[in-house]
Design a protein around this motif. Structure first.
Motif, short mmCIF file in Angstrom:
data_model
loop_
_atom_site.label_atom_id
_atom_site.label_comp_id
_atom_site.label_asym_id
_atom_site.label_seq_id
_atom_site.Cartn_x
_atom_site.Cartn_y
_atom_site.Cartn_z
N VAL A 257 129.48 48.86 52.83
CA VAL A 257 130.40 47.76 53.13
C VAL A 257 129.83 46.90 54.26
CG1 VAL A 257 132.73 47.17 53.91
CG2 VAL A 257 132.40 49.05 52.32
N LYS A 258 129.24 47.53 55.23
CA LYS A 258 128.66 46.78 56.35
C LYS A 258 127.54 45.85 55.86
CE LYS A 258 128.29 48.84 60.29
NZ LYS A 258 127.90 49.69 61.42
N ASN A 259 126.66 46.36 55.01
CA ASN A 259 125.58 45.53 54.48
C ASN A 259 126.11 44.41 53.58
OD1 ASN A 259 123.60 46.97 55.80
ND2 ASN A 259 123.11 48.26 54.03
N ALA A 260 127.10 44.72 52.76
CA ALA A 260 127.68 43.70 51.90
C ALA A 260 128.39 42.64 52.74
CB ALA A 260 128.65 44.33 50.90
N SER A 261 129.11 43.05 53.77
CA SER A 261 129.83 42.12 54.64
C SER A 261 128.88 41.17 55.36
CB SER A 261 130.68 42.89 55.65
OG SER A 261 131.70 43.61 55.00
N ALA A 262 127.69 41.65 55.66
CA ALA A 262 126.71 40.82 56.37
C ALA A 262 126.23 39.65 55.51
CB ALA A 262 125.52 41.67 56.79
N THR A 263 126.40 39.75 54.18
CA THR A 263 125.94 38.68 53.30
C THR A 263 127.09 37.85 52.73
OG1 THR A 263 126.02 40.06 51.32
CG2 THR A 263 123.98 40.11 52.60
N PHE A 264 128.30 38.06 53.28
CA PHE A 264 129.49 37.45 52.72
C PHE A 264 130.37 36.98 53.86
CE2 PHE A 264 133.89 38.10 51.07
CZ PHE A 264 133.85 37.18 50.04
N SER A 265 130.92 35.76 53.76
CA SER A 265 131.69 35.20 54.87
C SER A 265 133.17 35.57 54.83
CB SER A 265 131.54 33.68 54.90
OG SER A 265 131.99 33.12 53.68
N TYR B 282 136.07 48.13 47.36
CA TYR B 282 134.96 47.96 46.43
C TYR B 282 134.99 49.09 45.42
CZ TYR B 282 132.52 51.55 49.13
OH TYR B 282 132.18 52.71 49.75
N LYS B 283 134.36 48.84 44.28
CA LYS B 283 134.25 49.85 43.23
C LYS B 283 132.78 49.93 42.85
CE LYS B 283 138.82 48.84 41.57
NZ LYS B 283 139.64 48.21 40.57
N LEU B 284 132.27 51.13 42.89
CA LEU B 284 130.87 51.35 42.58
C LEU B 284 130.79 52.22 41.33
CD1 LEU B 284 127.89 51.06 43.42
CD2 LEU B 284 128.21 53.08 44.86
N GLN B 285 130.07 51.74 40.34
CA GLN B 285 129.89 52.49 39.10
C GLN B 285 128.40 52.56 38.79
OE1 GLN B 285 132.22 50.09 36.39
NE2 GLN B 285 134.03 51.37 36.70
N PHE B 286 128.00 53.69 38.23
CA PHE B 286 126.63 53.88 37.80
C PHE B 286 126.60 53.92 36.28
CE2 PHE B 286 126.93 55.62 42.03
CZ PHE B 286 125.79 55.14 42.64
N PHE B 287 125.55 53.36 35.70
CA PHE B 287 125.41 53.29 34.25
C PHE B 287 124.09 53.91 33.83
CE2 PHE B 287 128.26 49.92 35.46
CZ PHE B 287 129.20 49.88 34.45
N GLY B 288 124.05 54.48 32.67
CA GLY B 288 122.82 55.06 32.14
C GLY B 288 123.12 55.89 30.92
N LYS B 289 122.41 57.02 30.80
CA LYS B 289 122.57 57.91 29.66
C LYS B 289 122.93 59.29 30.18
CE LYS B 289 120.03 57.15 25.95
NZ LYS B 289 118.99 57.15 24.92
N CYS B 290 124.04 59.86 29.68
CA CYS B 290 124.49 61.18 30.13
C CYS B 290 123.56 62.28 29.58
CB CYS B 290 125.94 61.43 29.72
SG CYS B 290 126.22 61.63 27.94
N LYS B 291 123.70 63.48 30.14
CA LYS B 291 122.79 64.56 29.72
C LYS B 291 123.00 64.95 28.27
CE LYS B 291 125.39 68.58 31.33
NZ LYS B 291 125.39 69.74 32.20
N GLU B 292 124.22 64.83 27.74
CA GLU B 292 124.44 65.15 26.33
C GLU B 292 123.69 64.17 25.42
OE1 GLU B 292 126.93 65.10 28.58
OE2 GLU B 292 127.41 67.24 28.61
N CYS B 293 123.74 62.90 25.75
CA CYS B 293 123.01 61.91 24.95
C CYS B 293 121.50 62.06 25.10
CB CYS B 293 123.45 60.50 25.32
SG CYS B 293 125.14 60.12 24.76
N LEU B 294 121.07 62.44 26.30
CA LEU B 294 119.64 62.70 26.48
C LEU B 294 119.18 63.87 25.63
CD1 LEU B 294 119.19 62.29 30.35
CD2 LEU B 294 118.17 60.88 28.56
#
Length: 129
Positions: free
Chosen positions: A98-106, A112-124
């Motif tokens: 949040v601190k880093n994001a706030s530094a680039t935003f007035s 905030y919501k953080l999501q990761f995307f990719g392929k799960c171990k079952e699909c792998l």
């Protein structure tokens, strides 16, 4: 103030008892045991209401239906781009994000919501067969 609804309470309890991040259709199938005459529209409306007031989380995926989470404690999600599964991660970003994001935003960041995307171990593992 929204008046009490037994159907809404059932939907909430169903979500809070699950760890699979169901879609509205999955919740509908589950709560029909308790409310055989409940409509899919009622489930959608109640899920939207619960998400709007912060009682549950609504998780939008890139290619598919929204998923819902009854656990609103801080955590992140992994979304598989192959099968669409939503998986809890025990990773919680620290305040430096949040601190880093706030530094680039007035403006002021209050969530905030953080999501990761990719392929799960079952699909792998399916690809390795």
């Amino acid at each position: 103030m929204v008046k009490y609804s037994r159907q809404r309470e059932c939907i909430l309890k169903d979500l809070q008892s699950r760890r699979d991040h169901p879609t509205a259709d999955m919740v509908y199938e589950s709560v029909r045991d308790s409310f055989p005459n409940i409509s899919l529209g009622t489930v959608y409306r109640n899920l939207s209401l619960l998400a709007e007031n912060g009682t549950i989380l609504k998780i939008s995926t890139e290619n598919g239906p929204d998923h819902f989470d009854g656990f609103i404690h801080p955590h992140t999600h992994f979304i598989c781009r192959t099968c669409g599964n939503v998986i809890d991660m025990d990773f919680v970003p620290d305040e430096i994000v949040v601190k880093n994001a706030s530094a680039t935003f007035s403006g002021i960041i209050d969530e905030y919501k953080l999501q990761f995307f990719g392929k799960c171990k079952e699909c792998l593992s399916e690809n390795n067969k």
